[in-house]
Scaffold this active site. Structure first.
Site, short mmCIF file in Angstrom:
data_model
loop_
_atom_site.label_atom_id
_atom_site.label_comp_id
_atom_site.label_asym_id
_atom_site.label_seq_id
_atom_site.Cartn_x
_atom_site.Cartn_y
_atom_site.Cartn_z
N GLY A 48 0.84 -1.21 0.00
CA GLY A 48 0.00 0.00 0.00
C GLY A 48 0.87 1.25 0.00
O GLY A 48 0.68 2.17 -0.80
N HIS A 49 1.88 1.26 0.88
CA HIS A 49 2.80 2.41 0.92
C HIS A 49 3.56 2.53 -0.40
O HIS A 49 3.79 3.63 -0.90
CB HIS A 49 3.81 2.25 2.06
CG HIS A 49 3.19 2.24 3.43
ND1 HIS A 49 3.09 1.11 4.19
CD2 HIS A 49 2.66 3.24 4.17
CE1 HIS A 49 2.52 1.40 5.34
NE2 HIS A 49 2.25 2.68 5.37
N GLY A 163 -3.43 6.65 2.11
CA GLY A 163 -4.20 5.47 1.68
C GLY A 163 -5.65 5.59 2.13
O GLY A 163 -5.95 6.06 3.23
N LYS A 165 -7.56 3.32 3.02
CA LYS A 165 -7.94 2.40 4.10
C LYS A 165 -8.30 3.16 5.37
O LYS A 165 -9.23 2.82 6.07
CB LYS A 165 -6.83 1.38 4.39
CG LYS A 165 -7.26 0.35 5.42
CD LYS A 165 -6.18 -0.65 5.69
CE LYS A 165 -5.09 -0.07 6.55
NZ LYS A 165 -5.54 0.31 7.92
N SER A 200 -2.18 -3.83 5.77
CA SER A 200 -2.02 -2.94 6.90
C SER A 200 -0.73 -3.34 7.61
O SER A 200 -0.39 -4.53 7.65
CB SER A 200 -3.21 -3.12 7.86
OG SER A 200 -2.88 -2.65 9.15
#
Ligand code: PAF
Length: 296
Positions: A48-49, A163, A165, A200
């Site tokens: 994600g990063h 993100g 999320k 995560s």
């Protein structure tokens, strides 16, 4: 003054120990006409990063990232201590993705004007901080807004990447950016495992069994999305569909909610929704996981 042997223009990533060095570097970039893209992180980087860094590189002349596990956004010391940390792995990931500069810091270096870091003046999360995370983690989003405000002031980015999320966090950060007049906040899609589980940093704390169980979180969002596609527009019915997915589960649901992201009023707004975001937070043992999905 930069404490680094490398020149600004070499290809290797600069690793700076504190935010004032980062501010100097960012100032030089701007003075030489380069736009700075910024990815704030707490480390324990995952795909994600990586997607945030990739996008920041494409959309800006230079890209920088921060790694700082911010104590202001943890309500309990145990959770702060348990937060996964692996600096060397993070540096390798950032360098491989073409990040130009990464910096770290301490509360003292981020707030040099404050004599006692236990007395840092907190900034209120604002209207989008209400409900959900505020109820389960009081003060968490105030802590996020306080540090992100500081990070933006040190870096002065043209664009900053977050993100999706952490949906409520993105609303709080967009509200902050609007109040400062910069930067452009770019919210990037959640990256998921093939099972749907959102990536995560906290997933690293789950056993393989727990990871399997955590898949129910996405399944509950998918159930709400399915109900939405079948024409259901009432928040409380959509929420019931989410909750049903946890029957017999070890997961403890902290909240399952459907909100209008633009109005951000209380849960279960009355009447039929035209826009809706399903949001969920659940605990598996000591690990807390959150996720969300746009339904409209
Ligand atoms: O999302 C995170 O990793 C953190 O909340 C942030 C934005 C880096 C602030 O500490």
């Amino acid at each position: 003054m930069l404490h680094c042997s490398m020149s600004y223009f070499c290809l290797a990533m600069l690793h700076l120990p504190n935010p004032s060095d980062a501010r100097d570097w960012c100032n030089v970039q701007r003075q030489t006409g380069r736009s700075v893209g910024f990815v704030p992180t707490m480390g324990a980087l995952h795909r994600g990063h990586e997607s945030l860094v990739d996008r920041a590189r494409i959309e800006n002349d230079v890209c920088c990232a921060s790694i700082f596990v911010n104590p202001l956004q943890f309500e309990d010391g145990q959770d702060f201590n348990a937060y996964p940390r692996d600096l060397n792995a993070d540096l390798a990931v950032l360098e491989a993705h073409g990040c130009d500069m990464i910096f770290e810091g301490t509360l003292e270096s981020f707030f040099p004007e404050v004599e006692d870091v236990r007395r840092i003046p907190m900034i209120s999360a604002g209207p989008f901080g209400r409900g959900l995370e505020e109820v389960c983690r009081p003060g968490h989003l105030d802590g996020v807004r306080t540090i992100v405000d500081r990070l933006f002031r040190f870096v002065g980015p043209a664009k900053a990447y977050f993100g999706e999320k952490d949906f409520q966090q993105t609303l709080v950060v967009m509200d902050l950016a609007e109040s400062l007049g910069y930067p452009d906040v770019i919210v990037c899609p959640t990256v998921r495992e093939p099972s749907g589980l959102a990536l995560s940093s906290r997933n690293a704390l789950l056993s393989p069994d727990e990871k399997k169980e955590a898949e129910r979180i996405f399944q509950s969002l998918a159930a709400a999305a399915k109900a939405w596609s079948s024409g259901i527009r009432h928040a409380h019915i959509l929420r019931e569909k989410m909750i049903e997915q946890f029957a017999g589960s070890r997961l403890i649901v902290e909240y399952a909610a459907v909100r209008n992201p633009s109005a951000w009023t209380a849960d279960d707004p009355p009447g039929e929704l035209s826009h809706a975001q399903a949001l969920i937070a659940a605990r598996l043992g000591r690990v807390r996981l959150i996720d969300n999905l746009q339904l409209h």
